[in-house]
Design an enzyme around this catalytic site. Sequence first.
Site, PDB file in Angstrom:
ATOM      1  N   PRO A   1      -0.730   3.967   3.801  1.00  0.00           N
ATOM      2  CA  PRO A   1      -0.677   4.287   2.368  1.00  0.00           C
ATOM      3  C   PRO A   1       0.359   3.402   1.698  1.00  0.00           C
ATOM      4  O   PRO A   1       1.453   3.217   2.236  1.00  0.00           O
ATOM      5  CB  PRO A   1      -0.219   5.751   2.365  1.00  0.00           C
ATOM      6  CG  PRO A   1       0.558   5.925   3.632  1.00  0.00           C
ATOM      7  CD  PRO A   1      -0.051   4.974   4.633  1.00  0.00           C
TER       8      PRO A   1
ATOM      9  N   CYS B   1       9.523   8.067   2.776  1.00  0.00           N
ATOM     10  CA  CYS B   1       9.705   7.323   1.529  1.00  0.00           C
ATOM     11  C   CYS B   1      11.203   7.076   1.267  1.00  0.00           C
ATOM     12  O   CYS B   1      12.001   8.015   1.248  1.00  0.00           O
ATOM     13  CB  CYS B   1       9.083   8.100   0.363  1.00  0.00           C
ATOM     14  SG  CYS B   1       9.293   7.232  -1.198  1.00  0.00           S
TER      15      CYS B   1
ATOM     16  N   GLY C   1       0.005  -1.956   6.906  1.00  0.00           N
ATOM     17  CA  GLY C   1       0.112  -1.860   5.463  1.00  0.00           C
ATOM     18  C   GLY C   1       0.047  -3.220   4.804  1.00  0.00           C
ATOM     19  O   GLY C   1      -1.022  -3.751   4.506  1.00  0.00           O
TER      20      GLY C   1
HETATM   21  C1  LIG Z   1       4.538  -0.950  -2.215  1.00  0.00           C
HETATM   22  C2  LIG Z   1       4.606   0.030  -1.077  1.00  0.00           C
HETATM   23  C3  LIG Z   1       4.256   1.343  -1.286  1.00  0.00           C
HETATM   24  C4  LIG Z   1       4.317   2.284  -0.225  1.00  0.00           C
HETATM   25  N1  LIG Z   1       3.911   3.569  -0.451  1.00  0.00           N
HETATM   26  C5  LIG Z   1       3.875   4.457   0.600  1.00  0.00           C
HETATM   27  C6  LIG Z   1       3.346   5.777   0.441  1.00  0.00           C
HETATM   28  O1  LIG Z   1       2.861   6.169  -0.633  1.00  0.00           O
HETATM   29  N2  LIG Z   1       3.391   6.594   1.515  1.00  0.00           N
HETATM   30  C7  LIG Z   1       3.900   6.200   2.744  1.00  0.00           C
HETATM   31  O2  LIG Z   1       3.908   6.985   3.696  1.00  0.00           O
HETATM   32  N3  LIG Z   1       4.361   4.955   2.912  1.00  0.00           N
HETATM   33  C8  LIG Z   1       4.359   4.070   1.885  1.00  0.00           C
HETATM   34  N4  LIG Z   1       4.777   2.795   2.101  1.00  0.00           N
HETATM   35  C9  LIG Z   1       5.193   2.368   3.460  1.00  0.00           C
HETATM   36  C10 LIG Z   1       3.994   1.802   4.245  1.00  0.00           C
HETATM   37  O3  LIG Z   1       3.011   2.779   4.467  1.00  0.00           O
HETATM   38  C11 LIG Z   1       4.446   1.223   5.589  1.00  0.00           C
HETATM   39  O4  LIG Z   1       5.046   2.258   6.335  1.00  0.00           O
HETATM   40  C12 LIG Z   1       5.449   0.080   5.448  1.00  0.00           C
HETATM   41  O5  LIG Z   1       5.032  -0.818   4.440  1.00  0.00           O
HETATM   42  C13 LIG Z   1       5.615  -0.681   6.779  1.00  0.00           C
HETATM   43  O6  LIG Z   1       4.366  -1.133   7.247  1.00  0.00           O
HETATM   44  P1  LIG Z   1       3.851  -2.637   6.994  1.00  0.00           P
HETATM   45  O7  LIG Z   1       4.924  -3.561   7.494  1.00  0.00           O
HETATM   46  O8  LIG Z   1       2.565  -2.721   7.779  1.00  0.00           O
HETATM   47  O9  LIG Z   1       3.649  -2.798   5.526  1.00  0.00           O
HETATM   48  C14 LIG Z   1       4.751   1.864   1.064  1.00  0.00           C
HETATM   49  C15 LIG Z   1       5.108   0.518   1.255  1.00  0.00           C
HETATM   50  C16 LIG Z   1       5.034  -0.395   0.220  1.00  0.00           C
HETATM   51  C17 LIG Z   1       5.413  -1.831   0.495  1.00  0.00           C
END
Ligand SMILES: Cc1cc2nc3c(=O)[nH]c(=O)nc-3n(C[C@H](O)[C@H](O)[C@H](O)COP(=O)(O)O)c2cc1C
Length: 345
Positions: free
Chosen positions: A23, A118, A243
């Site tokens: 997400p 978060c 993500g």
């Molecule tokens: C712009 C943005 C918004 C995010 N919003 C959420 C969210 O609504 N809920 C959540 O559990 N994590 C949120 N995350 C965290 C991501 O789900 C993820 O845990 C984090 O980006 C690390 O994974 P990645 O390196 O694959 O992006 C958000 C991250 C970003 C960058």
Amino acid sequence: MSVVDARIARRPDAPGLFAALAPMDGVTDWVYRDLLTRMHGGDSGISLCVSEFVRVTRSVVVPKVILRHCPEVETGGRTAAGVPVFVQILGGQPEPMAGTAIRCVEMGAPGIDINFGCPSKTVNGSDGGATILQCPQRLEAITAAVRRAVPESIPVTVKIRLGWENAEHVEDIVRSIEQGGATWLTIHGRTRMQGYRPPVDWSSIGRAREAVRIPVVANGDLNTVADVEACRRVSGCTAFMIGRGSMGRPRLFRQLRGHRDPELDAAWLCARLREYVRSILATGGSEGVALGRSKQWLRLAAPASPIYEGLFTALKRSKELSTFLAGLTPPGMPEPPTQFVAQAP
Ligand SMILES: Cc1cc2nc3c(=O)[nH]c(=O)nc-3n(C[C@H](O)[C@H](O)[C@H](O)COP(=O)(O)O)c2cc1C
């Protein structure tokens, strides 16, 4: 089979690869989920999606808000391509969290994900997200309240970071969540204080995995097939959530399953961004929302390639959607054909 049973999603510990779309508030809305899960005729490689977080404060969230975050609840809790979408809830009070979870399930959610990760100052300042990691008893109480509230066949999953300040207490954190009855856990390998700064710590995800019996899904900086392989080696996890990597490489989920799709394809990504904009507008979103969200997509895609970086630098100051779209063509390429508008669930 009951209606609820028919919604059951695949578990991370089932045979085969589990690769979930993370997400991301402000960009992975239903349009993004629809576009990604419909890639390659629905053979996108994505096992599960999770909605942007629904903020729960003192009372049970009204259906209109749940529907705005996750309209897929009205189509069997799945995207048009059939991928389940869990509704993510965020809050610090067990009762309204449990009440909201019941409402989501009654509306059609196939699973509930609780956000204890978060890092936003505003969210943490009003008792939500990663702030709860500082108190394992509260993690357990909130998880248990949500677990008790919804039918047993509906997964209640939890998404966390490694800790608030450091990863020292990650075992206590995950044990309390297991004790609260979570079906599985996703761990972003960073602390709250770390924000999104490197390095990601997959080995502490491994320590957490060894401390519990429930499946642990690894998350954080999984941007290529090689990253996922390295994370598997270091953490011992066999289930992953991706993500930001999906923004520049939406085909990563397929590549992980052995498909030999091109690594990067700028014309293709620009076409997806155009579809994203059109679909947001076609389903009542404003030009401002379409512009903001598509810039965010391009910003998060930028690290994947100098072409995306160049496009983002050129377009990040666009004030009008028309200017943004006019510039959305990779250097030396004709404007790509566009084919469909996402179907509103
Ligand atoms: C712009 C943005 C918004 C995010 N919003 C959420 C969210 O609504 N809920 C959540 O559990 N994590 C949120 N995350 C965290 C991501 O789900 C993820 O845990 C984090 O980006 C690390 O994974 P990645 O390196 O694959 O992006 C958000 C991250 C970003 C960058």
